[in-house]
Design an enzyme around this catalytic site. Structure first.
Site, PDB file in Angstrom:
ATOM      1  N   SER A  63      28.628 -39.583   7.417  1.00  0.00           N
ATOM      2  CA  SER A  63      29.870 -40.195   7.864  1.00  0.00           C
ATOM      3  C   SER A  63      29.563 -41.112   9.048  1.00  0.00           C
ATOM      4  CB  SER A  63      30.884 -39.103   8.195  1.00  0.00           C
ATOM      5  OG  SER A  63      32.170 -39.619   8.373  1.00  0.00           O
ATOM      6  N   TRP A  64      30.225 -40.932  10.198  1.00  0.00           N
ATOM      7  CA  TRP A  64      29.862 -41.723  11.372  1.00  0.00           C
ATOM      8  C   TRP A  64      28.382 -41.526  11.703  1.00  0.00           C
ATOM      9  CZ3 TRP A  64      30.084 -45.490  14.622  1.00  0.00           C
ATOM     10  CH2 TRP A  64      29.425 -45.387  15.859  1.00  0.00           C
TER      11      TRP A  64
END
Length: 326
Positions: free
Chosen positions: A116-117
């Site tokens: 994700s991030w």
């Protein structure tokens, strides 16, 4: 579709080292080390922005082979000060990873793992410091392009799949502020008044958790909404980074000249086919820009790393990359 059985992963002993590294006059980042003290160094980059690490993040790495480093990014988890947005940008975090590598006397990361991030940060770090990265394992790809940022709030995006959950998210706001949902949440999340910021953070995080898995989130996942340390840091940091486009130019991480810097690094992408938080098109675009990478689809998974097919593949890749001579 029958729910796949859970995947446990590797069991690690408690951390054999932990501490704080002062990275400027304001921030101290918290880190832990697990696994084999002289094993291949791997760093786990958590999501969010604004997430945190825990011992459960070590499950992907064979403890007999890896020296696993967990890092709570600036303003997150046990790093200090909590939920602080000052001096907190993508490039500060990239510099922190390098500072931690030097502090731990690690010549080169054998593996940089990010979801994700964390995949954004892993790509940004590897493109800035390619000689420090032996391999990359990326999950739920996010590159902070305008279309990706708009997806979770767009009438043609995630709300079309979770209309009831999105309506609850919007209805948290007064009627007169619903024309600018992100702006209204920004004002609340940045408030120093906890009676304003914390309820907004709970609503923000509940919307994201609702869309994060193919099956409804577990009670354990939803319990995070009662953790005040995670609650505000996660929501405030996401808003801070998203409002500033993570200090990246549009499409920066996918540009040929930047991908060229990491083209020779062994890399595997694992993407949930039904990821609503970080839609699969970004993983596909990254793989097309970087055909030397490998892309595996989890055909019965959403966004979360803990979904069985995704977790199983991530473990397999970490096992495989432990054999690389990097």
């Amino acid at each position: 579709m029958a729910r796949a059985p859970p995947v446990t992963g590797y069991e690690h002993d408690d951390a054999w080292d932990e501490g704080y590294l002062k990275v400027d006059d304001m921030h101290e980042i918290f880190y832990q080390q697990y696994g084999k003290k002289d094993g291949k160094p791997a760093i786990f980059l958590h999501g969010g922005p604004g997430g945190h690490t825990s011992k459960s993040n070590t499950a992907f790495f064979p403890p007999a082979l890896y020296r696993v480093v967990l890092l709570d990014q600036r303003g997150c988890g046990r790093s200090r000060p909590n939920a602080c947005t000052a001096n907190n940008t993508t490039w500060h975090l990239v510099a922190d990873i390098e500072a931690l590598r030097a502090h731990l006397d690690i010549a080169k990361w054998a593996l940089v793992f990010g979801g994700s991030w964390g995949s954004t940060l892993a790509l940004a770090y590897a493109q800035r410091h390619p000689s420090a990265v032996g391999s990359l394992v990326l999950r739920g790809i996010f590159t902070v392009r305008a279309a990706e940022l708009a997806w979770n709030f767009s009438p043609c995006g995630a709300p079309t799949l979770f209309p009831d959950k999105f309506e609850e998210f919007v209805d948290f706001l007064p009627q007169e502020e619903r024309g600018d949902v992100r702006g209204a949440y920004y004002k609340r999340l940045m408030s120093e008044d906890e009676s304003v910021s914390h309820p907004a953070a709970r609503a923000w995080n509940k919307w994201e958790l609702s869309a994060s898995t193919l099956y409804p989130p577990t009670e354990e996942k939803l319990a995070q909404l009662e953790d005040p340390t995670w609650l505000l840091a996660h929501a405030r940091m996401e808003m801070h980074y998203f409002a500033n486009k993570a200090w990246l130019e549009e499409g920066q991480l996918l540009r040929p000249e930047n991908v060229d810097r990491i083209r020779g690094i062994p890399a595997t992408i694992v993407q949930g086919r039904y990821d609503v938080v970080c839609p699969p098109i970004t993983a596909w675009d990254l793989h097309k820009a970087w055909p030397e990478s490998r892309l595996y689809w989890s055909d019965d998974a959403g966004h979360a790393a803990t979904e069985p097919t995704t977790k199983k593949k991530l473990i397999e890749v970490c096992e495989e990359y432990a054999k690389l001579d990097v």
